[in-house]
Design a protein around this motif. Structure first.
Motif, PDB file in Angstrom:
ATOM      1  N   SER A 437       6.824  14.309 108.544  1.00  0.00           N
ATOM      2  CA  SER A 437       5.784  13.306 108.746  1.00  0.00           C
ATOM      3  C   SER A 437       6.330  12.081 109.476  1.00  0.00           C
ATOM      4  O   SER A 437       7.547  11.839 109.494  1.00  0.00           O
ATOM      5  CB  SER A 437       5.207  12.871 107.387  1.00  0.00           C
ATOM      6  N   CYS A 484       2.843  16.740 110.558  1.00  0.00           N
ATOM      7  CA  CYS A 484       3.017  17.229 109.198  1.00  0.00           C
ATOM      8  C   CYS A 484       2.621  16.142 108.193  1.00  0.00           C
ATOM      9  O   CYS A 484       2.991  14.980 108.347  1.00  0.00           O
ATOM     10  CB  CYS A 484       4.483  17.623 109.003  1.00  0.00           C
ATOM     11  N   THR A 485       1.859  16.502 107.162  1.00  0.00           N
ATOM     12  CA  THR A 485       1.445  15.519 106.160  1.00  0.00           C
ATOM     13  C   THR A 485       2.528  15.324 105.104  1.00  0.00           C
ATOM     14  O   THR A 485       3.378  16.196 104.898  1.00  0.00           O
ATOM     15  CB  THR A 485       0.155  15.959 105.456  1.00  0.00           C
ATOM     16  N   ARG A 486       2.484  14.173 104.438  1.00  0.00           N
ATOM     17  CA  ARG A 486       3.457  13.909 103.364  1.00  0.00           C
ATOM     18  C   ARG A 486       3.319  14.942 102.251  1.00  0.00           C
ATOM     19  O   ARG A 486       4.318  15.386 101.671  1.00  0.00           O
ATOM     20  CB  ARG A 486       3.208  12.501 102.790  1.00  0.00           C
ATOM     21  N   GLU A 487       2.077  15.309 101.938  1.00  0.00           N
ATOM     22  CA  GLU A 487       1.847  16.273 100.864  1.00  0.00           C
ATOM     23  C   GLU A 487       2.482  17.624 101.199  1.00  0.00           C
ATOM     24  O   GLU A 487       3.088  18.274 100.339  1.00  0.00           O
ATOM     25  CB  GLU A 487       0.338  16.447 100.631  1.00  0.00           C
ATOM     26  N   THR A 488       2.372  18.016 102.453  1.00  0.00           N
ATOM     27  CA  THR A 488       2.931  19.306 102.879  1.00  0.00           C
ATOM     28  C   THR A 488       4.444  19.318 102.788  1.00  0.00           C
ATOM     29  O   THR A 488       5.047  20.267 102.279  1.00  0.00           O
ATOM     30  CB  THR A 488       2.494  19.626 104.327  1.00  0.00           C
ATOM     31  N   HIS A 557      -1.874  16.962 109.927  1.00  0.00           N
ATOM     32  CA  HIS A 557      -2.966  16.043 110.243  1.00  0.00           C
ATOM     33  C   HIS A 557      -3.172  16.135 111.751  1.00  0.00           C
ATOM     34  O   HIS A 557      -2.234  15.954 112.527  1.00  0.00           O
ATOM     35  CB  HIS A 557      -2.628  14.605 109.845  1.00  0.00           C
TER      36      HIS A 557
END
Length: 560
Positions: A437, A484-488, A557
């Protein structure tokens, strides 16, 4: 020069070539490859030392089905591998996209224009939609030991990855390792790892005298390199998809020896095209474990321990059988488990110590080299005068996985590097080890939080396929950014820690080396978030294949 392009690949080694090929296959034509060297090859461009060779068999050279190439030998030489890199560059039209002798200096994300803006060491400016760091190999950053007086030596010295043929004689392009200029030189080589084992026979043959400075002996078995039989090659490569299948079998077989489950009896019976030293070693351990399985009192772990000891005992006896001087033979015996260090295979290394002009210097007594002087190397209070020091001391890496280490800066949102961003957010975090991210449209090859294999190109094949897919899909969708998302990345990091197969107690019982951060438990522990994926290469490949099959850019995202 001002350059505008859709994709920039930094690095023209295996990973850069393989991604370039993947992009061409996907119909992505507008991309550039930046490379500091003057040609393709990466690790094999720089590492041209005498005797350089791969340690895996026919699955080492990637894209063989595409190029129609037949390797000359069972184990390809460094010279052949470099020429094959050039062949791949020509086959996929990569030369017209390559900018050689030009190193990336800095790339910074422009939030307003949604592009990466970069500069090179030749004063070029570059803007690109997508940026990929293709410096996946851990063998690109030569390492010198922190020895007292290392800057004081007045003779000639160089690292193995920057071999000085003008000084030694020989020509790697023609496989000419006649180091005739050393015939009146006293040479010292520091290290007895994978590289040194290939070099030492050549130094021993041509030097006036060779001193081999050893910290820990390697476990060395038979190599038995032979030319490829064209008729046999035609037969085993007749079926489409043969390289994919052989690569799968190779990695599956090697994975079973460290699996918590009992070994797959059917696997050891398979006759692999890539039946190299590693496979032979593992098969030998399987045989011993199978015999011991009849004893119901022995646990799986105990059977592995016994199998390992018997294999290592055979290798110690091999040293005795080959090396004539008993004191030297004792110093060359490896007293540790086989996989504490990377096993080595050579038909000439041990034999070299029978030459009267070769002396083994065991530094274990003084716990390493004491210091370097203007004249040479001091061990246990004794100075060894030298004309030349060859540093075979490896590279800045660990087998756990290593955060990206490049000779240039990549600055994402807020002007932070990947390491700075991760440090500010609780530690290393990526998705699949390839994206992170705060770095839109940026990808990186490597091993931290990604898979690892004895055969590095096996990993790059999977990584190139995924990166190529995401870039091509994002372009077809008309995306401005994919990030890339933080959650991923946190979910993947949790999977990395959950799937960890690192046995700290076992590795710390091994002799110091790259597999255990030189025995530094504190450093070893800090690297846990950036370790390799414990599920293994094949499971990692399954995850990548499933992701591509879904046909979505899940975990990103996306801005349009």
């Amino acid at each position: 020069m001002q350059i505008e392009t859709t994709v920039v690949l930094i690095g023209a080694g295996f990973s850069g070539i393989m991604l370039g090929a993947q992009l061409v296959k996907a119909g992505v034509r507008d991309f550039k490859i930046l490379e500091t060297a003057s040609g393709f090859g990466g690790t094999w461009y720089w590492n041209r030392y005498p005797g350089a060779s791969c340690v895996s068999l026919y699955c080492y050279l990637p894209l063989l089905e595409d190029t129609g190439y037949m390797p000359e030998m069972k184990y390809s030489s460094g010279t052949e591998i470099l020429k094959y890199c050039e062949r791949m560059g020509e086959h996929f039209g990569l030369y017209e996209r390559a900018i050689f002798e030009t190193g990336a200096k800095e790339f910074r994300w422009d939030e307003t224009s949604h592009v990466w803006c970069g500069t090179t060491d030749r004063g070029d400016t570059i803007t690109t939609k997508f940026l990929v760091s293709c410096g996946g190999s851990p063998f690109n950053h030569p390492q010198l030991p922190a020895i007292e007086g290392i800057a004081h030596f007045k003779g000639r010295e160089f690292h193995t990855s920057r071999w000085d043929y003008d000084f030694t004689g020989g020509d790697p392009r023609g496989n000419d390792f006649n180091l005739h200029k050393l015939e009146n030189k006293v040479v010292g080589i520091v290290g007895t790892g994978a590289t040194a084992i290939q070099i030492i026979p050549h130094l021993g043959k041509h030097s006036k005298h060779l001193y081999v400075f050893q910290r820990t002996p390697s476990a060395v078995d038979v190599r038995n390199n032979v030319p490829t039989d064209p008729a046999w090659w035609k037969e085993v490569t007749a079926q489409k998809g043969w390289q994919y299948e052989q690569d799968e079998e190779y990695n599956r077989f090697l994975a079973t020896i460290t699996s918590p489950a009992p070994p797959d009896k059917s696997a050891k019976k398979k006759q692999l095209l890539v039946d190299d030293g590693f496979i032979i070693s593992v098969r030998e351990m399987f045989d011993t474990m199978e015999k011991n399985s009849k004893d119901g009192q022995l646990s799986l772990g105990k059977r592995r321990e016994i199998a390992d000891f018997r294999l290592m005992e055979r290798l110690r006896h091999r040293v005795e059988d080959i090396v004539e001087d008993k004191k030297t033979a004792e110093m060359l015996k490896p007293w540790y488990d086989l996989f504490c260090k990377r096993p080595q295979y050579s038909d000439y290394f041990l034999q070299t110590f029978n030459r009267p002009n070769v002396t083994l210097v065991d530094t274990a007594v003084s716990k390493g080299i004491e210091r370097i002087t203007e004249k040479g190397i001091v061990v246990s209070g004794l100075e060894y005068p030298l004309d030349v020091i060859v540093w075979s001391t490896g590279f800045s890496t660990t087998a756990l996985g290593l955060e990206p280490k490049f000779n240039y800066k990549v600055l994402g949102r807020s002007g932070l590097t990947v390491k700075q961003k991760c440090d500010a957010n609780g530690g290393y975090a990526t998705f699949l080890g390839l994206v992170t991210s705060d770095f839109p449209n940026y990808f990186m090859f490597g091993h931290a939080q990604a898979a690892v294999s004895v055969n590095f190109p096996s990993v790059y094949t999977v990584e190139a396929r995924w990166i190529g897919y995401v870039i091509a899909e994002a372009l077809s969708m008309g995306c401005k950014t994919v990030e890339c998302t933080r959650e991923t990345e946190e979910a993947w990091t949790e999977e990395i820690l959950r799937a960890s197969r690192i046995n700290t107690e076992y590795l710390m019982s091994c002799t110091p080396g790259t597999f255990n951060a030189e025995g530094d438990i504190e450093k070893f522990t800090k690297l846990k978030r950036s370790q390799n994926y414990g599920g293994g290469l094949l499971k990692y490949r399954d995850i990548v294949d499933a992701y591509i099959k879904e046909g979505e850019l899940n975990g990103f995202h996306i801005s349009m």
